[in-house]
Write an enzyme that holds these catalytic residues in place. Structure first.
Site, PDB file in Angstrom:
ATOM      1  N   ALA A  53      25.591  38.117  38.907  1.00  0.00           N
ATOM      2  CA  ALA A  53      24.893  38.492  37.671  1.00  0.00           C
ATOM      3  C   ALA A  53      25.929  38.702  36.573  1.00  0.00           C
ATOM      4  O   ALA A  53      26.736  39.631  36.648  1.00  0.00           O
ATOM      5  CB  ALA A  53      24.081  39.766  37.891  1.00  0.00           C
ATOM      6  N   HIS A  70      34.009  39.263  27.808  1.00  0.00           N
ATOM      7  CA  HIS A  70      34.330  38.432  28.956  1.00  0.00           C
ATOM      8  C   HIS A  70      33.266  37.374  29.251  1.00  0.00           C
ATOM      9  O   HIS A  70      33.524  36.446  29.979  1.00  0.00           O
ATOM     10  CB  HIS A  70      34.267  39.356  30.193  1.00  0.00           C
ATOM     11  CG  HIS A  70      35.542  39.633  30.845  1.00  0.00           C
ATOM     12  ND1 HIS A  70      36.482  40.452  30.297  1.00  0.00           N
ATOM     13  CD2 HIS A  70      36.028  39.238  32.054  1.00  0.00           C
ATOM     14  CE1 HIS A  70      37.484  40.556  31.147  1.00  0.00           C
ATOM     15  NE2 HIS A  70      37.238  39.822  32.210  1.00  0.00           N
ATOM     16  N   ARG A 126      14.589  38.734  36.436  1.00  0.00           N
ATOM     17  CA  ARG A 126      14.866  37.510  37.214  1.00  0.00           C
ATOM     18  C   ARG A 126      15.389  37.809  38.614  1.00  0.00           C
ATOM     19  O   ARG A 126      15.842  36.910  39.313  1.00  0.00           O
ATOM     20  CB  ARG A 126      15.871  36.646  36.447  1.00  0.00           C
ATOM     21  CG  ARG A 126      15.262  36.168  35.147  1.00  0.00           C
ATOM     22  CD  ARG A 126      16.267  35.582  34.199  1.00  0.00           C
ATOM     23  NE  ARG A 126      15.672  35.516  32.854  1.00  0.00           N
ATOM     24  CZ  ARG A 126      16.303  35.119  31.778  1.00  0.00           C
ATOM     25  NH1 ARG A 126      17.542  34.739  31.853  1.00  0.00           N
ATOM     26  NH2 ARG A 126      15.685  35.109  30.615  1.00  0.00           N
ATOM     27  N   PHE A 153      33.463  35.621  38.740  1.00  0.00           N
ATOM     28  CA  PHE A 153      34.630  34.768  38.507  1.00  0.00           C
ATOM     29  C   PHE A 153      35.262  34.334  39.832  1.00  0.00           C
ATOM     30  O   PHE A 153      35.852  33.249  39.923  1.00  0.00           O
ATOM     31  CB  PHE A 153      35.651  35.542  37.655  1.00  0.00           C
ATOM     32  CG  PHE A 153      36.787  34.711  37.142  1.00  0.00           C
ATOM     33  CD1 PHE A 153      36.609  33.876  36.047  1.00  0.00           C
ATOM     34  CD2 PHE A 153      38.047  34.776  37.734  1.00  0.00           C
ATOM     35  CE1 PHE A 153      37.659  33.111  35.566  1.00  0.00           C
ATOM     36  CE2 PHE A 153      39.098  34.018  37.253  1.00  0.00           C
ATOM     37  CZ  PHE A 153      38.911  33.177  36.163  1.00  0.00           C
ATOM     38  N   GLU A 154      35.147  35.165  40.846  1.00  0.00           N
ATOM     39  CA  GLU A 154      35.759  34.871  42.155  1.00  0.00           C
ATOM     40  C   GLU A 154      34.841  34.045  43.062  1.00  0.00           C
ATOM     41  O   GLU A 154      35.279  33.586  44.130  1.00  0.00           O
ATOM     42  CB  GLU A 154      36.125  36.175  42.882  1.00  0.00           C
ATOM     43  CG  GLU A 154      37.364  36.873  42.344  1.00  0.00           C
ATOM     44  CD  GLU A 154      37.144  37.575  41.012  1.00  0.00           C
ATOM     45  OE1 GLU A 154      36.034  38.101  40.787  1.00  0.00           O
ATOM     46  OE2 GLU A 154      38.077  37.573  40.182  1.00  0.00           O
ATOM     47  N   PHE A 179      24.058  27.340  42.408  1.00  0.00           N
ATOM     48  CA  PHE A 179      24.393  28.281  41.333  1.00  0.00           C
ATOM     49  C   PHE A 179      23.252  29.298  41.190  1.00  0.00           C
ATOM     50  O   PHE A 179      22.347  29.137  40.382  1.00  0.00           O
ATOM     51  CB  PHE A 179      24.603  27.497  40.035  1.00  0.00           C
ATOM     52  CG  PHE A 179      25.072  28.325  38.872  1.00  0.00           C
ATOM     53  CD1 PHE A 179      26.324  28.906  38.875  1.00  0.00           C
ATOM     54  CD2 PHE A 179      24.268  28.511  37.759  1.00  0.00           C
ATOM     55  CE1 PHE A 179      26.772  29.664  37.796  1.00  0.00           C
ATOM     56  CE2 PHE A 179      24.692  29.262  36.676  1.00  0.00           C
ATOM     57  CZ  PHE A 179      25.949  29.838  36.699  1.00  0.00           C
TER      58      PHE A 179
HETATM   59  N1  INI Z   1      31.651  39.833  36.688  1.00  0.00           N
HETATM   60  C1  INI Z   1      30.345  39.634  36.942  1.00  0.00           C
HETATM   61  O1  INI Z   1      29.995  39.208  38.054  1.00  0.00           O
HETATM   62  N2  INI Z   1      29.420  39.910  35.986  1.00  0.00           N
HETATM   63  C2  INI Z   1      29.771  40.368  34.749  1.00  0.00           C
HETATM   64  O2  INI Z   1      28.851  40.607  33.920  1.00  0.00           O
HETATM   65  C3  INI Z   1      31.138  40.583  34.458  1.00  0.00           C
HETATM   66  N3  INI Z   1      31.543  41.107  33.179  1.00  0.00           N
HETATM   67  O3  INI Z   1      30.662  41.448  32.376  1.00  0.00           O
HETATM   68  O4  INI Z   1      32.714  41.192  32.861  1.00  0.00           O
HETATM   69  C4  INI Z   1      32.086  40.296  35.479  1.00  0.00           C
HETATM   70  N4  INI Z   1      33.400  40.486  35.255  1.00  0.00           N
HETATM   71  C5  INI Z   1      34.368  40.519  36.352  1.00  0.00           C
HETATM   72  C6  INI Z   1      34.882  39.144  36.736  1.00  0.00           C
HETATM   73  O5  INI Z   1      33.872  38.428  37.452  1.00  0.00           O
HETATM   74  C7  INI Z   1      36.107  39.224  37.653  1.00  0.00           C
HETATM   75  O6  INI Z   1      35.775  39.890  38.844  1.00  0.00           O
HETATM   76  C8  INI Z   1      37.298  39.954  37.001  1.00  0.00           C
HETATM   77  O7  INI Z   1      37.571  39.418  35.712  1.00  0.00           O
HETATM   78  C9  INI Z   1      38.572  39.805  37.883  1.00  0.00           C
HETATM   79  O8  INI Z   1      38.952  38.439  38.017  1.00  0.00           O
END
Ligand code: INI
Length: 158
Positions: free
Chosen positions: A80, A88, A127, A57-58, A113
């Protein structure tokens, strides 16, 4: 007629890799694949920068900072997102993909990406360097090709 096509020529390119720590047993392998792909195609080891983000997400924000710095010809994001038991998944994977696309359009720097979005751990393992290749290596090829293509294409007039 003019044909433009990026070649896999990495010499002289400066590449940043934004990697996420979440599921790092997978993302470390994607990072290794990306680095290997860059080095094998002529990118100098000293021209590769790595920045770690907490999760996928970041990645767009980290990619934005790297791309906007003007110091890199391409940025590769590796991560990943594994559906597993998390609710989520759609949010993280969707926002990550949309954010990365936005960063490359906003900055004009190719942002790749290289994020796996899989149903389970087994698919992610496949993968990231086993039977289905390595998404990090493939992303390095895309980064080099896009950087070379953009080097050739006419510059924006505004
Ligand atoms: N982040 C990932 O990179 N992969 C995931 O599978 C994942 N899951 O499953 O939740 C995940 N969650 C964390 C997200 O990327 C953020 O770091 C978090 O929500 C804080 O903003």
């Amino acid at each position: 007629m003019t044909d433009y096509a990026g070649q896999l020529r990495g010499d002289g390119l400066r590449v940043a890799i934004a990697a996420s720590r979440f599921n790092d047993f997978i993302t470390e392998r994607l990072l290794a694949g990306a680095r290997d792909g860059l080095l094998r195609h002529g990118v100098d080891a000293g021209s590769i920068t790595v920045a770690w983000a907490p999760g996928a997400f970041e990645l767009p924000l980290v990619a934005q900072r790297l791309a906007a710095s003007g110091e890199y010809d391409a940025v590769i994001c590796v991560g990943a997102v594994i559906r597993g038991a998390t609710g989520h998944y759609e949010h993280v994977a969707g926002q990550c993909a949309a954010g990365i696309e936005r960063v490359q359009l906003d900055t004009g720097v190719p942002v790749v990406f290289g994020v796996l979005t899989t149903e389970n751990v087994e698919q992610a393992v496949e993968r990231s360097g086993t039977k289905a290749g390595n998404k990090g290596f493939e992303s390095a090829m895309t980064a080099i090709e896009m950087a070379d293509l953009l080097r050739q294409l006419p510059k924006s007039s505004d």
